[in-house]
Enzyme design. Structure first.
Site, PDB file in Angstrom:
ATOM      1  N   ASP A  15       0.822  -1.210   0.000  1.00 19.65           N
ATOM      2  CA  ASP A  15       0.000   0.000   0.000  1.00 19.65           C
ATOM      3  C   ASP A  15       0.861   1.267   0.000  1.00 19.65           C
ATOM      4  OD1 ASP A  15      -2.377   1.400  -0.023  1.00 19.65           O
ATOM      5  OD2 ASP A  15      -2.595   1.404   2.162  1.00 19.65           O
ATOM      6  N   HIS A  32       2.094   3.371  -9.175  1.00 23.00           N
ATOM      7  CA  HIS A  32       1.847   1.944  -9.438  1.00 23.00           C
ATOM      8  C   HIS A  32       2.976   1.344 -10.282  1.00 23.00           C
ATOM      9  CE1 HIS A  32      -1.926   2.277  -7.509  1.00 23.00           C
ATOM     10  NE2 HIS A  32      -2.554   2.924  -8.468  1.00 23.00           N
ATOM     11  N   LEU A 126      10.760 -20.646  -5.040  1.00 25.55           N
ATOM     12  CA  LEU A 126       9.791 -19.784  -4.361  1.00 25.55           C
ATOM     13  C   LEU A 126       8.384 -19.913  -4.957  1.00 25.55           C
ATOM     14  CD1 LEU A 126       9.381 -17.320  -2.362  1.00 25.55           C
ATOM     15  CD2 LEU A 126       9.748 -15.886  -4.364  1.00 25.55           C
TER      16      LEU A 126
HETATM   17  C1  IPE Z   1      -5.395  -2.755  -0.149  1.00 29.51           C
HETATM   18  O1  IPE Z   1      -5.057  -1.406  -0.272  1.00 29.51           O
HETATM   19  C2  IPE Z   1      -5.339  -3.425  -1.491  1.00 29.51           C
HETATM   20  C3  IPE Z   1      -4.022  -3.561  -2.086  1.00 29.51           C
HETATM   21  C4  IPE Z   1      -2.882  -3.216  -1.563  1.00 29.51           C
HETATM   22  C5  IPE Z   1      -4.008  -4.196  -3.373  1.00 29.51           C
HETATM   23  P1  IPE Z   1      -6.165  -0.278  -0.377  1.00 29.51           P
HETATM   24  O2  IPE Z   1      -5.441   1.002  -0.488  1.00 29.51           O
HETATM   25  O3  IPE Z   1      -7.136  -0.583  -1.448  1.00 29.51           O
HETATM   26  O4  IPE Z   1      -6.898  -0.399   1.038  1.00 29.51           O
HETATM   27  P2  IPE Z   1      -7.889   0.611   1.777  1.00 29.51           P
HETATM   28  O5  IPE Z   1      -8.961   0.948   0.813  1.00 29.51           O
HETATM   29  O6  IPE Z   1      -7.092   1.820   2.145  1.00 29.51           O
HETATM   30  O7  IPE Z   1      -8.355  -0.115   2.993  1.00 29.51           O
HETATM   31  C1  IPE Z   2      -1.730   0.179  -3.296  1.00 32.85           C
HETATM   32  O1  IPE Z   2      -1.444   1.542  -3.300  1.00 32.85           O
HETATM   33  C2  IPE Z   2      -1.854  -0.394  -4.669  1.00 32.85           C
HETATM   34  C3  IPE Z   2      -3.218  -0.804  -5.056  1.00 32.85           C
HETATM   35  C4  IPE Z   2      -4.264  -0.801  -4.298  1.00 32.85           C
HETATM   36  C5  IPE Z   2      -3.375  -1.258  -6.421  1.00 32.85           C
HETATM   37  P1  IPE Z   2      -2.608   2.608  -3.303  1.00 32.85           P
HETATM   38  O2  IPE Z   2      -2.983   2.909  -4.704  1.00 32.85           O
HETATM   39  O3  IPE Z   2      -3.726   2.168  -2.430  1.00 32.85           O
HETATM   40  O4  IPE Z   2      -1.871   3.857  -2.670  1.00 32.85           O
HETATM   41  P2  IPE Z   2      -2.500   4.894  -1.655  1.00 32.85           P
HETATM   42  O5  IPE Z   2      -2.988   4.124  -0.456  1.00 32.85           O
HETATM   43  O6  IPE Z   2      -3.605   5.593  -2.357  1.00 32.85           O
HETATM   44  O7  IPE Z   2      -1.354   5.786  -1.317  1.00 32.85           O
HETATM   45 MG    MG Z   3      -4.125   2.455  -0.438  1.00 33.93          MG
END
Ligand code: IPE
Ligand code: IPE
Ligand code: MG
Length: 238
Positions: A15, A32, A126
């Site tokens: 995240d 991303h 792995l």
């Molecule tokens: C969880 O992250 C999903 C992934 C890392 C793929 P999110 O950014 O979507 O989670 P929330 O919405 O903050 O809980």
């Molecule tokens: C996690 O990073 C990746 C995915 C959910 C695909 P985020 O896109 O949720 O990044 P933040 O939380 O908005 O910074």
């Molecule tokens: Mg996020």
């Protein structure tokens, strides 16, 4: 120094990509892109550390609710990244599998997934599991539904039977769950499997994750006493 124990199965909620990019005045999607590089690096580190199974949360069942532009960017990124990485993964003996309802993805992505899984199916280094359109609630409901179909609703399900139909049934028990990006929640990831996992939360955003932070998580895991309901004395006596 005592030998550190290496978790057999590590899962990571990757995240913080969006915030990392925004902090640099860039579009969320550029975060991303860097995130994918980090995933590749993390696979290498996990292999070197001797982790047997690594599960990466790439796209949740809730992430469809993001702006359409971001969702389609991610879908395209998955296709490109898969195409680019699969040969190298195969060369290193990585067995790649996807966890989640991948039937919701477009045909091109479904095909890349099927090809990558097939190519690497007999590898024995792995185990890399990519959770895509994954939700912990989906996983549990899916397992129960398989059981209902099999037994035509005539039998109550046990914990072992539920576990046997989860997407992770062929993998070692989850030992360590890491979440980057500062949030201290599970976000519908491996909710059943995390019942007795050790949790490690870090403020480091996913694009800044690397060997140092991975090692920190493993050190932390290694320093903990896993009691599984017993007393500390009982565990020490073993
Ligand atoms: C969880 O992250 C999903 C992934 C890392 C793929 P999110 O950014 O979507 O989670 P929330 O919405 O903050 O809980
Ligand atoms: C996690 O990073 C990746 C995915 C959910 C695909 P985020 O896109 O949720 O990044 P933040 O939380 O908005 O910074
Ligand atoms: Mg996020």
């Amino acid at each position: 120094m005592t030998e550190r124990s290496i978790p057999q199965h590590v899962a990571i909620i990757m995240d913080g990509n969006g915030r990392w990019a925004q902090a640099r005045g860039k579009k969320r999607t550029s975060g991303h892109k860097v995130g994918v590089e980090k995933a590749r690096e993390t696979v290498e580190i996990a292999g070197k550390l001797g982790v047997e199974s690594l599960t990466l949360f790439a796209f949740s069942s809730e992430n469809w609710q993001r702006p359409e532009e971001e969702v389609s960017f991610l879908m395209e990124l998955f296709v490109v990244a898969l195409k680019r990485e699969v040969k190298m993964l195969n060369k290193h003996g990585v067995r790649l599998r996807f966890l989640g309802d991948t039937t919701a993805f477009n045909k091109k992505l479904q095909q890349s997934i099927a090809e990558a899984e097939e190519l690497t199916a007999n590898n024995d280094k792995l185990r890399l599991n990519v959770a895509a359109n994954y939700g912990g609630r989906w996983d549990i409901v899916n397992s129960v539904n398989q059981f209902i179909t099999e037994h035509q609703g005539k039998k109550a399900i046990t914990e072992a039977e539920l576990e046997a139909n989860l997407s992770t049934s062929q993998l070692p028990n989850l030992d360590l769950l890491i979440r980057t990006g500062g949030e201290t929640r599970i976000s519908n990831f491996l909710i059943w499997q995390a019942a007795y996992a050790e949790l490690f939360f870090t403020d480091v955003l996913w694009p800044d994750f690397g060997q140092a932070e991975f090692e920190k998580a493993v050190e932390s895991y290694s320093s903990r006493q896993r009691r599984f309901g017993k007393t500390g004395e009982q565990v020490d006596a073993k």
